[in-house]
Structures are given as structure tokens and as C-alpha cells.
Design an enzyme around this catalytic site. Structure first.
Site, short mmCIF file in Angstrom:
data_model
loop_
_atom_site.label_atom_id
_atom_site.label_comp_id
_atom_site.label_asym_id
_atom_site.label_seq_id
_atom_site.Cartn_x
_atom_site.Cartn_y
_atom_site.Cartn_z
N GLU A 111 61.32 48.96 66.77
CA GLU A 111 61.14 50.23 66.07
C GLU A 111 59.86 50.89 66.60
O GLU A 111 59.24 50.42 67.55
CB GLU A 111 61.07 50.05 64.56
CG GLU A 111 62.42 49.73 63.91
CD GLU A 111 62.43 49.96 62.41
OE1 GLU A 111 61.46 50.56 61.87
OE2 GLU A 111 63.43 49.55 61.76
N ASP B 136 65.54 48.48 56.53
CA ASP B 136 64.12 48.11 56.42
C ASP B 136 63.75 47.67 55.01
O ASP B 136 62.68 47.09 54.81
CB ASP B 136 63.23 49.28 56.84
CG ASP B 136 63.26 49.51 58.35
OD1 ASP B 136 63.48 48.53 59.08
OD2 ASP B 136 63.08 50.66 58.78
N HIS C 250 69.02 54.33 44.90
CA HIS C 250 68.12 54.68 46.00
C HIS C 250 68.58 55.90 46.78
O HIS C 250 68.13 56.13 47.90
CB HIS C 250 67.90 53.49 46.93
CG HIS C 250 66.75 52.64 46.53
ND1 HIS C 250 65.52 52.72 47.12
CD2 HIS C 250 66.62 51.73 45.54
CE1 HIS C 250 64.68 51.88 46.55
NE2 HIS C 250 65.34 51.26 45.58
#
Length: 542
Positions: free
Chosen positions: A296, A185, A124
Site C-alpha cells: 500500500e 484494512d 460502516h
């Protein structure tokens, strides 16, 4: 200074001086950018033919796992899908000793080769950080994962492999009514990957990033040594590795702090039309003692039917008022809040939420609420992944830009960027939320602006077919960076990506000398994590 680095210098002065001189001379990148060319193609670069004798050398190693030398394109690809560096080999380790033996073997060959090593978890990375051009990629997913050990006493923790996924840790620890306190997240990432960066999400204002919720690590250094480290044992390596971008060691095991886990969450969204009101409310919430558990926010630029889209997952507090609200042609700011709870305490929860909301100044008609399970909320991004994969839209370029902006300049940033440089967010979400650095440990390698409250601003763009494309997004990202530099905002990149040593030195600032000392101590030939482009591999002098 009395640190392990100084001890290393005293005990290995002559060797260090050789290595350090070579390292410094080798630090300056050669200016070659393998990621992209002016037309933004992303060719896979083949290894040089002169490296053909190296595979036979690896075959002499006695390993629990194995090497592969063909069909390596998967190791030259990551989530960013922008950089593609073919390695010469991929190690599929079964044991930590496989990793140690491989690094020691490369050190042994260092007088005749410039081989480097990159640890790859779920791939990632965004700009080839977990790739190794003509080097060795270690497929951490193949590492045997011992059963997680969970301590549920007064100081609960879980011992896990560095290759373990956070989603698996969540499911296992919940069996004991526990879970990690700080998250990202997206949970389908490896422990070693996020701890090498920071691991920031909406819980960081209260618990700090993931790197501040670790008690102990097992690390394979650039010397091939397997070292256990913590705040009390090999502390310099411990704090260096946390947020160290893979420069000092490969994380093979971690002891992670746990806390009580509730079963459900109340998930809330509200909108603001003025950035200053939005940011003031965010800062108020992160500074309150009895606040939400997750805070957030995101920016919405000229989106049609925004609230109608929310109705698939959220319920409006006032359906009539919500139906009359229009988001067309506006720049709006969404505050997203979550409170964890157990069903038997729903009445107390609702009272707490009502009080917290009464202290905010959002647009009343935009209050939307939802109740979902704790797991469903934390794993929410995976649902988006499934949908995008089904449409063939997951493996596209992701030229993300993540910035940390000091509180004192966040209004200047918002005025200069939103609606000016960035005129819509059709390419992906724009996250923005503050965190309180007073909860963070300043001994790790992570670099942040020097203020107590900083904002994470994340431009999570995807170069989807039919959109403006990769070149436009990368140009826009550069305009944002240029604006930050010209306005002297004191911004820092999170998940940083630079091309020159001067840029890296500016990024680390006063921490640069410590960073170089640690590199010299734990990876003196700069074997590890070449994709970060901080140091170049050195050749040893015998």
C-alpha cells in the site's frame, strides 16, 4: 444470452413487462437529498404518520426473531455520520427464514405501501447506504451464526454466516493454520457488507478483492427467495450480488477461499519525494513474481516530525540519518510493504527483503522496519478505533472519498490534487496504491476503470472538533471529483455515492443494462438497499 435473466424473461414475460415498466418509470430519483442541507445539518427525519398501521401488519408474522418499532435511532446512523434516515421498523432476525418472510410480506403489501428493506451489519456505510427511510432495517448482527465449517483439504475454504465478522473468521481459521487471502484494512466488518462492495486492501494486487475469493453464497433475493449460488449454480445471481451494492439480494452465508497463514510479518515503510518514482516502484512490486505480500502507500503533506512519530511502532534502519530527515513543508509519499513469514525462516526472509529493497529508489534515510504478529498487523486499524473511542472521536462525520484511477492518468491526478486541491492531510490519511486487474474477475458487479493496472486513492477524512469541519471536507471532495471529470481521467468511485440516475448510469457505463436486467429479475419492485439511491421502490400492478 442464455443467462438466468433471459430465462426469467421468457417464463414471466407479462409479469416482467409490468414490473419493468414500473421500475424504469420509478428509477429517477425525486431530487430530494435527505443527507444534508446547505448548512450541512444532519437531522433525523421522522416517519410519516400515514405509516402508523404498518407495524400491526408485521406483528402478524410468525418469526424466530422479532420486530422493534421504537427507539430506532441506531438504525438511522452509520460510520459516515452524515445521513440519518429513520426506518419505521427494525427486524432482529434469528433465522434466514425471518428475512425471507419479511421480504415476502412486504411484497404482498406492495400495492398499498412503498416499504423498502436495508440490511445493516456493523453500520460502516458512509452515506446512509444501509438505511431505509420509512422502511425496514434488518439488523444482521442478530442473525444466529452457525459454527464456522472449515475445509482444510486441497481446496481449503470456510463456510460462514453473512453476519460474521472478518476478525472472527481470522481467529477461527488460524486454528487450522489457514486464513482468508484477501482482506480489508479494518476487520470488524461483516462478510455480507464487504462482499456487497468489493473488499480491497494491500493484498488485492495478488489475490484480487474479497469478492474474487468466494466460492458460494446463500442469498435472500428481493422476491424473498432463499437461493444458493456459485460460479456453477445460479451464476448470474452469484456474480450480480458480488459487488452489487445490495441491489439483488441479502447475503446470508458465504464460502470463502483460504490459504496458508504465517505467524509473523515484517512491516516496512520508506519515503519518496517524487510521485513518479514512488508510483514506478509500486508498479514494479505488484508486477514482480516474488514480491511482498501486502503493498500500500499513503500521501504525507506538510507533516512535522513524521519519522519521530513512526518510532513508536517502527525502528529506523539508520537512526542517525533518520533523525536528520525533515518532513516539514514537503509533499512525501510513503510506500508500505509487508512480508509474511514463520520465525524459523527469518534468515531467508531477510535475504528476500534485502533483494526487493535493493530494486527500489526510496530516500535511504527513511527506511523503517518492524516485526509484529500476523494478527496484530491485520487488526492494526482496530487499535486506532480503541484510541479514538476513548477520546470521543470515533462517532464523528467521516466524509470519505474513494476513487479508482487508471494507471495512465495517475500522474495527472497527483499533480492536480496533491498540494493544489488538497493542501494538507490533517483531516485523515490519504491512501494510494496500485492493483493489477489481471487477477480480478470481470463478471462481478464491481465497476473499475478499463485498464489492467488501476490505483485506489482513498481520502479517509474525519470532521474532528477543531478542524476545518464537514462542509470544508465535502467541498474539497467535490473539487476533486470536478477535477477528475474536467480532466477526463476515467476515474470511478469505489463505495460509490450518487444522487441521480444519470450519474449511476455513467458510473456503470456498458454494465448498466446488465445491472438493470438483474434488478428486474431478482428485485423487480426495487425493495432492497434503497439507501444506495439507484432505484426507487415501485408499486405493483395487480
Amino acid at each position: 444470452m442464455g443467462s438466468p435473466v433471459c430465462g426469467f424473461l421468457k417464463q414471466n414475460n407479462i409479469i416482467f413487462l409490468r414490473f419493468f415498466a414500473i421500475l424504469v418509470l420509478s428509477c429517477i430519483p425525486d431530487g430530494t437529498n435527505l443527507c444534508s442541507n446547505p448548512s450541512f445539518d444532519t437531522p433525523t427525519i421522522p416517519p410519516h404518520s400515514s405509516s402508523s398501521s404498518i407495524p400491526s401488519s408485521f406483528k402478524t408474522l410468525t418469526l424466530d426473531g422479532y420486530f422493534s418499532f421504537e427507539n430506532l435511532k441506531h438504525a438511522a446512523k452509520d460510520f459516515g455520520n452524515i445521513c440519518h434516515y429513520l426506518p419505521i421498523a427494525v427486524l432482529h432476525p434469528k433465522s434466514v427464514s425471518d428475512i425471507s418472510s419479511t421480504i415476502k410480506h412486504i411484497l404482498y403489501m406492495s400495492s398499498v405501501t412503498k416499504l423498502t428493506v436495508a440490511a445493516r451489519g456493523r453500520g460502516h456505510s458512509l452515506q446512509g447506504q444501509a438505511q431505509a427511510y420509512q422502511g425496514v432495517v434488518i439488523n444482521m448482527e442478530s442473525l444466529d451464526r452457525p459454527s464456522m465449517y472449515i475445509e482444510n483439504g486441497e481446496v481449503p475454504y470456510v463456510d460462514v454466516s453473512g453476519s460474521e465478522l472478518w476478525i472472527n473468521i481470522l481467529h477461527e481459521t488460524l486454528k487450522y493454520g489457514l486464513s482468508p487471502k484477501s482482506w480489508t484494512d479494518y476487520l470488524h466488518l461483516t462478510v455480507g457488507g464487504t462482499l456487497s462492495n468489493a473488499g480491497i486492501s494491500g493484498q488485492a494486487f495478488r489475490h484480487g478483492p474479497q469478492i474474487d475469493n468466494v466460492y458460494q453464497l446463500e442469498v435472500v433475493t428481493g422476491r424473498g427467495e432463499v437461493v444458493t449460488c456459485s460460479d456453477k449454480e445460479n451464476a448470474d445471481l452469484f456474480y450480480g450480488v458480488l459487488g452489487g451494492l445490495g441491489q439483488f439480494g441479502i447475503i446470508t452465508r458465504a464460502r470463502i477461499s483460504l490459504g496458508p497463514a504465517e505467524k509473523m510479518v515484517k512491516w516496512i515503510r520508506v519515503l519518496y519525494s517524487e510521485f513518479s518514482t514512488f508510483s514506478n516502484d509500486q508498479e514494479h512490486l505488484i508486477s514482480s513474481n516474488n514480491s511482498f505480500d501486502y503493498i500500500e502507500g499513503f500521501v504525507v503533506i506538510n507533516r512535522t516530525g513524521l519519522l519521530n512519530n513512526w518510532r513508536s511502532s517502527f525502528n529506523p534502519k539508520d537512526p542517525i540519518q533518520a533523525s536528520q530527515f525533515s518532513s516539514d513543508g514537503k509533499i512525501l509519499y510513503c510506500l508500505e510493504m509487508v512480508k509474511y513469514f514463520n520465525p524459523e525462516k527469518i534468515d531467508v526472509l531477510n535475504q528476500d527483503i534485502e533483494k526487493l529493497l535493493s530494486e527500489l529508489n526510496y530516500i535511504p534515510s527513511t527506511l523503517f522496519l518492524s516485526e509484529v504478529s500476523y494478527v496484530e498487523f491485520l487488526d492494526r486499524a482496530h487499535l486506532s478505533e480503541i484510541k479514538l473511542r476513548s477520546k470521543g472521536l470515533w462517532e464523528v462525520p467521516h466524509p470519505w472519498l474513494n476513487l479508482l484511477i487508471p494507471k495512465s492518468r495517475i500522474l495527472d491526478f497527483a499533480e492536480g490534487v496533491f498540494g493544489n486541491i488538497v493542501k494538507d492531510n490533517n483531516n485523515g490519511p490519504i491512501l494510494i496504491y496500485p492493483v493489477n486487474k489481471a487477477k480480478w474477475n470481470n463478471r462481478t458487479s464491481m465497476v473499475t476503470p478499463e485498464e489492467d493496472i488501476i490505483y485506489l486513492v482513498a481520502f479517509l477524512s474525519s470532521a474532528l472538533p477543531g478542524t476545518d469541519g464537514l462542509e470544508h471536507i465535502m467541498t474539497q471532495n467535490q473539487h476533486i471529483l470536478d477535477f477528475c471529470a474536467k480532466a477526463q481521467l476515467g476515474a470511478k468511485q469505489y463505495l460509490p455515492h450518487y444522487h441521480t440516475q444519470d450519474e449511476w448510469q455513467a458510473h456503470f457505463g456498458t454494465q448498466w443494462e446488465t445491472f438493470v436486467q438483474r434488478k428486474s429479475a431478482y428485485d423487480p419492485l426495487a425493495i432492497l438497499a434503497p439507501g444506495q439511491r439507484i432505484f426507487q421502490k415501485a408499486i405493483s400492478i395487480t
